[in-house]
Scaffold this motif. Structure first.
Motif, PDB file in Angstrom:
ATOM      1  N   MET A   1       0.821  -1.199   0.000  1.00 46.74           N
ATOM      2  CA  MET A   1       0.000   0.000   0.000  1.00 46.74           C
ATOM      3  C   MET A   1       0.860   1.257   0.000  1.00 46.74           C
ATOM      4  O   MET A   1       0.355   2.378   0.157  1.00 46.74           O
ATOM      5  CB  MET A   1      -0.932  -0.003   1.208  1.00 46.74           C
ATOM      6  N   ILE A   2       2.170   1.065  -0.157  1.00 43.39           N
ATOM      7  CA  ILE A   2       3.154   2.137  -0.149  1.00 43.39           C
ATOM      8  C   ILE A   2       4.310   1.683  -1.034  1.00 43.39           C
ATOM      9  O   ILE A   2       4.404   0.496  -1.384  1.00 43.39           O
ATOM     10  CB  ILE A   2       3.633   2.405   1.304  1.00 43.39           C
ATOM     11  N   ASP A   3       5.183   2.585  -1.406  1.00 39.12           N
ATOM     12  CA  ASP A   3       6.342   2.242  -2.232  1.00 39.12           C
ATOM     13  C   ASP A   3       7.078   1.040  -1.647  1.00 39.12           C
ATOM     14  O   ASP A   3       7.463   1.040  -0.472  1.00 39.12           O
ATOM     15  CB  ASP A   3       7.276   3.451  -2.313  1.00 39.12           C
ATOM     16  N   SER A   4       7.287   0.012  -2.455  1.00 41.88           N
ATOM     17  CA  SER A   4       7.903  -1.230  -1.972  1.00 41.88           C
ATOM     18  C   SER A   4       9.411  -1.130  -1.834  1.00 41.88           C
ATOM     19  O   SER A   4      10.030  -1.993  -1.212  1.00 41.88           O
ATOM     20  CB  SER A   4       7.570  -2.379  -2.921  1.00 41.88           C
ATOM     21  N   GLY A   5      10.010  -0.131  -2.460  1.00 43.33           N
ATOM     22  CA  GLY A   5      11.464  -0.013  -2.464  1.00 43.33           C
ATOM     23  C   GLY A   5      12.109  -0.538  -3.729  1.00 43.33           C
ATOM     24  O   GLY A   5      13.296  -0.299  -3.973  1.00 43.33           O
ATOM     25  N   VAL A   6      11.330  -1.278  -4.554  1.00 45.25           N
ATOM     26  CA  VAL A   6      11.836  -1.757  -5.846  1.00 45.25           C
ATOM     27  C   VAL A   6      10.819  -1.390  -6.918  1.00 45.25           C
ATOM     28  O   VAL A   6       9.611  -1.580  -6.748  1.00 45.25           O
ATOM     29  CB  VAL A   6      12.107  -3.279  -5.829  1.00 45.25           C
ATOM     30  N   ASP A   7      11.316  -0.881  -8.024  1.00 43.89           N
ATOM     31  CA  ASP A   7      10.442  -0.330  -9.061  1.00 43.89           C
ATOM     32  C   ASP A   7       9.536  -1.376  -9.691  1.00 43.89           C
ATOM     33  O   ASP A   7       8.419  -1.048 -10.127  1.00 43.89           O
ATOM     34  CB  ASP A   7      11.292   0.334 -10.160  1.00 43.89           C
ATOM     35  N   GLU A   8       9.994  -2.614  -9.755  1.00 41.03           N
ATOM     36  CA  GLU A   8       9.235  -3.635 -10.481  1.00 41.03           C
ATOM     37  C   GLU A   8       8.052  -4.191  -9.672  1.00 41.03           C
ATOM     38  O   GLU A   8       7.302  -5.025 -10.168  1.00 41.03           O
ATOM     39  CB  GLU A   8      10.153  -4.784 -10.912  1.00 41.03           C
ATOM     40  N   PHE A   9       7.886  -3.732  -8.434  1.00 39.89           N
ATOM     41  CA  PHE A   9       6.759  -4.180  -7.620  1.00 39.89           C
ATOM     42  C   PHE A   9       6.030  -2.944  -7.085  1.00 39.89           C
ATOM     43  O   PHE A   9       6.149  -2.584  -5.921  1.00 39.89           O
ATOM     44  CB  PHE A   9       7.234  -5.070  -6.464  1.00 39.89           C
ATOM     45  N   PRO A  10       5.260  -2.237  -7.933  1.00 35.90           N
ATOM     46  CA  PRO A  10       4.615  -0.985  -7.523  1.00 35.90           C
ATOM     47  C   PRO A  10       3.470  -1.219  -6.535  1.00 35.90           C
ATOM     48  O   PRO A  10       2.880  -2.305  -6.483  1.00 35.90           O
ATOM     49  CB  PRO A  10       4.103  -0.404  -8.834  1.00 35.90           C
ATOM     50  N   TYR A  11       3.176  -0.187  -5.782  1.00 37.51           N
ATOM     51  CA  TYR A  11       2.095  -0.279  -4.800  1.00 37.51           C
ATOM     52  C   TYR A  11       0.738  -0.179  -5.478  1.00 37.51           C
ATOM     53  O   TYR A  11       0.604   0.263  -6.619  1.00 37.51           O
ATOM     54  CB  TYR A  11       2.252   0.790  -3.716  1.00 37.51           C
ATOM     55  N   VAL A  12      -0.282  -0.607  -4.747  1.00 32.24           N
ATOM     56  CA  VAL A  12      -1.631  -0.667  -5.294  1.00 32.24           C
ATOM     57  C   VAL A  12      -2.512   0.426  -4.683  1.00 32.24           C
ATOM     58  O   VAL A  12      -2.309   0.864  -3.559  1.00 32.24           O
ATOM     59  CB  VAL A  12      -2.284  -2.041  -5.035  1.00 32.24           C
ATOM     60  N   THR A  13      -3.491   0.838  -5.457  1.00 35.41           N
ATOM     61  CA  THR A  13      -4.520   1.762  -4.982  1.00 35.41           C
ATOM     62  C   THR A  13      -5.680   0.951  -4.410  1.00 35.41           C
ATOM     63  O   THR A  13      -5.726  -0.280  -4.535  1.00 35.41           O
ATOM     64  CB  THR A  13      -5.038   2.628  -6.134  1.00 35.41           C
ATOM     65  N   GLU A  14      -6.652   1.640  -3.825  1.00 30.21           N
ATOM     66  CA  GLU A  14      -7.828   0.944  -3.318  1.00 30.21           C
ATOM     67  C   GLU A  14      -8.572   0.239  -4.446  1.00 30.21           C
ATOM     68  O   GLU A  14      -9.093  -0.872  -4.268  1.00 30.21           O
ATOM     69  CB  GLU A  14      -8.767   1.901  -2.590  1.00 30.21           C
ATOM     70  N   ALA A  15      -8.608   0.855  -5.615  1.00 29.48           N
ATOM     71  CA  ALA A  15      -9.271   0.217  -6.758  1.00 29.48           C
ATOM     72  C   ALA A  15      -8.580  -1.092  -7.137  1.00 29.48           C
ATOM     73  O   ALA A  15      -9.239  -2.099  -7.462  1.00 29.48           O
ATOM     74  CB  ALA A  15      -9.299   1.170  -7.949  1.00 29.48           C
ATOM     75  N   ASP A  16      -7.248  -1.094  -7.104  1.00 27.14           N
ATOM     76  CA  ASP A  16      -6.505  -2.323  -7.390  1.00 27.14           C
ATOM     77  C   ASP A  16      -6.824  -3.403  -6.361  1.00 27.14           C
ATOM     78  O   ASP A  16      -7.001  -4.579  -6.704  1.00 27.14           O
ATOM     79  CB  ASP A  16      -4.998  -2.056  -7.375  1.00 27.14           C
ATOM     80  N   ILE A  17      -6.870  -2.992  -5.096  1.00 29.94           N
ATOM     81  CA  ILE A  17      -7.155  -3.949  -4.020  1.00 29.94           C
ATOM     82  C   ILE A  17      -8.547  -4.541  -4.194  1.00 29.94           C
ATOM     83  O   ILE A  17      -8.747  -5.754  -4.081  1.00 29.94           O
ATOM     84  CB  ILE A  17      -7.020  -3.275  -2.645  1.00 29.94           C
ATOM     85  N   ARG A  18      -9.497  -3.688  -4.497  1.00 27.41           N
ATOM     86  CA  ARG A  18     -10.867  -4.179  -4.693  1.00 27.41           C
ATOM     87  C   ARG A  18     -10.935  -5.158  -5.864  1.00 27.41           C
ATOM     88  O   ARG A  18     -11.633  -6.183  -5.802  1.00 27.41           O
ATOM     89  CB  ARG A  18     -11.817  -3.004  -4.915  1.00 27.41           C
TER      90      ARG A  18
END
Length: 455
Positions: free
Chosen positions: A153-170
């Protein structure tokens, strides 16, 4: 047929009593009350006698970053699983990052499995990942055998694994609704924090202030609501902020299918004790205060926190910036997969917890989280013959010569903890004994057959 016996065998619920365990084909086929005497041992291919040491189910660590393929200089399957075996772990579950590619597609998962072949010293399960736009991959990855999925739900620290928005989670929760898949959350959200950029980056307080517990509390509040709305099993990884525990309690009481883990470093280390520039202590979320730690232990005791894991997240030494001591720029992650049992047992003695907490938090609950509860986490008929023999009255001193994970940077270096692992067995096979490993890797890739799955 093999016979394992001991005067202090730890059975489900933490019951300790003399017992003898018959093993065939890597499975427990019978448990006899009492310590079978020598004159009755002639029918066994081999006898393993724990004597007065504890014979316990192997530890299950459901939160390990192996990083292979792609970032194997950080860690790899051979070294991570050897470290696990030396720590009494018989099963790890590998996170979908920081490998390259991340495990966010069926093709990437196939690549991950191929990279692990022939290198596993303990059994290994796998988490898939949820990132923006990959919801269509989830069903196929379930079919391939992932244990579930993790998102940030926040920057993971690696570009290839981006964080998700609420819409993505839903979108992901909708895909998982009606299956037995679950969604794991790195539960922090990025909220404004004034003034930290002008503070000394060598001071731990600067980093701690830059990542306050309000970030976790807000994220966990959102997860609790979504978990109740969708009815999908949800899991909070590495909870560090005790301030979020009332939200967890309320959600569980309301019927949320929610589980919580914390880590050995949050239960062992405290912000007040971290020296300036000691970037080996940096992790995300950060290590918090002693009072916060006390409240975490209370939640472990009560069962509000379901399990304790390592979140083993190593990197090469240069990324820790040990020469500069810059907390704001150093890689955030702690290497500890090998030492969870003595770390936790030391805390148990301090906070008056017992072996039942060890079994629940380190064996049974992580196995259940990963969908492995019918094979792992208990000494019971039908389960895999995964055992650790250890001395709870001896000590483990951590030095570079005794560390088997690839990079030796850890905040636990040169410290002593209660408990010492002597032998580890995976499906009846000896994989570790007093500093030595099996000649050939004995571990397997654990691919789940999901009971319910959308295709």
């Amino acid at each position: 047929m093999l016979l394992f016996k001991g005067r202090r065998v730890v059975l489900p619920g933490g019951e300790v009593r003399p017992a003898s365990i018959r093993v065939s084909g890597g499975k427990i086929i019978d448990i006899v009350n009492g310590y079978i005497p020598g004159e009755q041992e002639t029918d066994y291919e081999k006898i393993i006698d724990a004597g007065d040491y504890l014979l316990m189910p192997g530890v299950v660590d459901s939160h390990v970053h192996v990083n292979e393929p792609g970032r194997t200089p950080w860690e790899g399957y051979d070294t991570a699983t050897k470290a696990g075996a030396a720590g009494g772990i018989t099963t790890i579950v590998d996170m979908p990052l920081n490998s390259l590619p991340s495990t966010t597609s069926s093709v990437a998962f196939k690549t991950k499995i191929e990279a692990a072949q022939g290198k596993l010293n303990v059994d290994v399960g796998f988490w898939g990942g949820v990132v923006p736009g990959n919801q269509s991959e989830l069903s196929q990855m379930l079919a391939q055998g992932v244990c579930g999925f993790k998102c940030f739900m926040i920057d993971s620290g690696v570009d290839e694994f981006p964080y998700v928005t609420e819409a993505d989670i839903r979108g992901a929760l909708e895909k998982l609704r009606g299956t037995d898949g679950r969604l794991l959350f790195h539960a922090e959200v990025d909220l404004p924090v004034p003034g930290t950029e002008e503070n000394d980056p060598k001071k731990y307080k600067t980093f701690l202030d830059s990542r306050p517990d309000s970030w976790e509390v807000e994220a966990i509040d959102r997860v609790c609501k979504l978990c109740l709305e969708y009815g999908v099993p949800c899991h909070i990884v590495h909870l560090s902020a005790a301030g979020a525990l009332p939200l967890v309690q309320k959600a569980k009481e309301a019927g949320a299918r929610l589980t919580i883990e914390t880590t050995h470093h949050y239960l062992t280390l405290a912000a007040e004790d971290i020296p300036d520039g000691a970037t080996e202590y940096k992790c995300c979320p950060p290590i918090r205060s002693k009072e916060n730690q006390r409240r975490l232990w209370e939640a472990v005791r009560s069962g509000l926190i379901d399990m304790v894991v390592s979140d083993h997240s190593p990197c090469t030494a240069d990324l820790k910036l040990l020469d500069k001591g810059d907390f704001m720029k150093a890689w955030g992650g702690i290497a500890s997969v090998q030492f969870g049992l003595p770390l936790f047992w030391t805390g148990c003695k301090q906070y008056d917890l017992n072996l039942s907490h060890v079994i629940t938090c380190l064996c049974e609950a992580p196995a259940k989280l990963a969908g492995l509860q019918k094979r792992k986490g208990q000494i019971a008929v039908g389960m895999d013959a995964d055992f650790v023999i250890w001395n709870p009255d001896d000590y483990t001193t951590i030095d570079t010569n005794s560390i088997y994970h690839k990079n030796k940077v850890t905040p636990f270096l040169n410290k002593k903890y209660n408990g010492k692992v002597l032998k580890t067995f995976v499906r009846g096979s000896l994989v570790y004994e007093n500093g030595s490993f099996a000649e050939k890797p004995q571990g397997e890739a654990l691919l789940l057959k999901h009971l319910k799955m959308k295709l």
